[in-house]
Design an enzyme around this catalytic site. Sequence first.
Site, PDB file in Angstrom:
ATOM      1  CD  GLU A 121      63.924  19.382  16.881  1.00  5.94           C
ATOM      2  OE1 GLU A 121      63.653  18.235  16.357  1.00  5.94           O
ATOM      3  OE2 GLU A 121      64.669  20.061  16.260  1.00  5.94           O
ATOM      4  CD  GLN A 140      47.447  38.476  18.995  1.00  5.61           C
ATOM      5  OE1 GLN A 140      48.418  39.081  18.451  1.00  5.61           O
ATOM      6  NE2 GLN A 140      47.642  37.975  20.157  1.00  5.61           N
ATOM      7  CG  HIS A 187      37.074  37.854  20.089  1.00  2.00           C
ATOM      8  ND1 HIS A 187      36.306  38.237  21.150  1.00  2.00           N
ATOM      9  CD2 HIS A 187      37.523  38.944  19.784  1.00  2.00           C
ATOM     10  CE1 HIS A 187      36.345  39.519  21.549  1.00  2.00           C
ATOM     11  NE2 HIS A 187      37.177  39.829  20.366  1.00  2.00           N
ATOM     12  CE  LYS A 231      36.492  44.607  27.070  1.00  3.65           C
ATOM     13  NZ  LYS A 231      36.856  43.135  27.226  1.00  3.65           N
ATOM     14  CB  SER A 239      41.235  35.714  29.115  1.00  7.47           C
ATOM     15  OG  SER A 239      42.705  35.554  29.066  1.00  7.47           O
ATOM     16  CB  THR A 240      42.634  38.424  32.880  1.00  7.70           C
ATOM     17  OG1 THR A 240      41.666  39.293  32.411  1.00  7.70           O
ATOM     18  CG2 THR A 240      43.875  38.271  31.874  1.00  7.70           C
ATOM     19  N   GLY A 241      39.662  37.265  33.641  1.00  9.62           N
ATOM     20  CA  GLY A 241      38.644  37.461  34.238  1.00  9.62           C
ATOM     21  C   GLY A 241      38.062  38.865  34.561  1.00  9.62           C
ATOM     22  CB  THR A 271      35.758  41.376  30.527  1.00  9.28           C
ATOM     23  OG1 THR A 271      37.145  41.734  29.916  1.00  9.28           O
ATOM     24  CG2 THR A 271      34.619  41.995  29.908  1.00  9.28           C
TER      25      THR A 271
HETATM   26  C1  R5P Z   1      36.446  40.777  24.557  1.00 13.96           C
HETATM   27  O1  R5P Z   1      36.264  41.619  23.562  1.00 13.96           O
HETATM   28  C2  R5P Z   1      35.814  39.473  24.728  1.00 13.96           C
HETATM   29  O2  R5P Z   1      34.781  39.292  24.578  1.00 13.96           O
HETATM   30  C3  R5P Z   1      36.329  38.970  26.320  1.00 13.96           C
HETATM   31  O3  R5P Z   1      35.300  40.058  26.960  1.00 13.96           O
HETATM   32  C4  R5P Z   1      37.553  39.134  26.822  1.00 13.96           C
HETATM   33  O4  R5P Z   1      38.594  38.840  25.973  1.00 13.96           O
HETATM   34  C5  R5P Z   1      37.567  38.429  28.267  1.00 13.96           C
HETATM   35  O5  R5P Z   1      38.968  38.782  28.625  1.00 13.96           O
HETATM   36  P1  R5P Z   1      39.308  38.847  30.167  1.00 13.96           P
HETATM   37  O6  R5P Z   1      38.889  37.605  30.800  1.00 13.96           O
HETATM   38  O7  R5P Z   1      40.890  38.785  30.334  1.00 13.96           O
HETATM   39  O8  R5P Z   1      38.679  40.200  30.514  1.00 13.96           O
END
Ligand code: R5P
Length: 264
Positions: A28, A80, A112, A169, A197-199, A201
Amino acid sequence: MRYVLTQSTEHLPLPRVKVERKNFPDGELYIRVGPVQKVVLLTNITANNLLEVLFTADAVRHAGGKIQKITIPYLGYARQDKVYKKGEAFSAAVICQVIKRLGAPVEIYDVHNEEIRKHLPFKSLSLLPELLKKVPEKDYVIISPDQGGRKRAAMIAKMLKAPLAVLKKTKVKGRVEVEGKVVVRGRDVLIVEDMISTGSTLERAAEFLQEAGAKTITVIAAHAVFTKGARSRLEKGPIKKIYVSNSFDVKPSKKIEVVACLER
Ligand code: R5P
């Protein structure tokens, strides 16, 4: 003005109020702040820090202080932004409703999807113009890697009086794919993103643009969330330079430049 920072923004060099933070043996969370008067609560919303944000805001009140403004560099859960499948949580709306209950004016950088405004009125700010100042001057073609980023990329294209191309995309069996009609052969391109995020895109967009003949590929992205593996993937790929803000505590490298947008 002094700032109350959560763990997510503690790396920022800002005049701050003392925050004591610890976990009890069962996990906690304990928060105590002070002494405090009028403050800005500056916090990212990350996967797991909402309780910390709420406790910190409550601690300010119990210390006799007042939150003048809540500044959110990165609003997590913002992807989300709809109920896509029956029965799933509308996470962005829940987060926004909780923040709204704190009762202070809110500002958010490079959110976003602006549509979450329905659940939380906020002032919309962008770190991208600050990042753009660091980008070498060239005749770029501005690229949005997906339809959702069109408005963001269009803003940069307008600032540079440059052409804009928007990629499409999709996700095929969990793998990101991009396509589109772009004329970039022999051109310098500048990809505009709200977050990495994960890169995936950027990785796929860059490969696509390289195959389409782009001369150099540069990126400006407001938030370097960088989940595991993102950095090494991007360090290896065809992108020449990535400019990100300091909304997250990320280490710079030869390829990744961290621009100190959030400091006084
Ligand atoms: C998605 O619609 C956002 O604009 C980014 O393109 C996306 O969230 C990037 O996430 P990641 O790096 O995981 O592809």
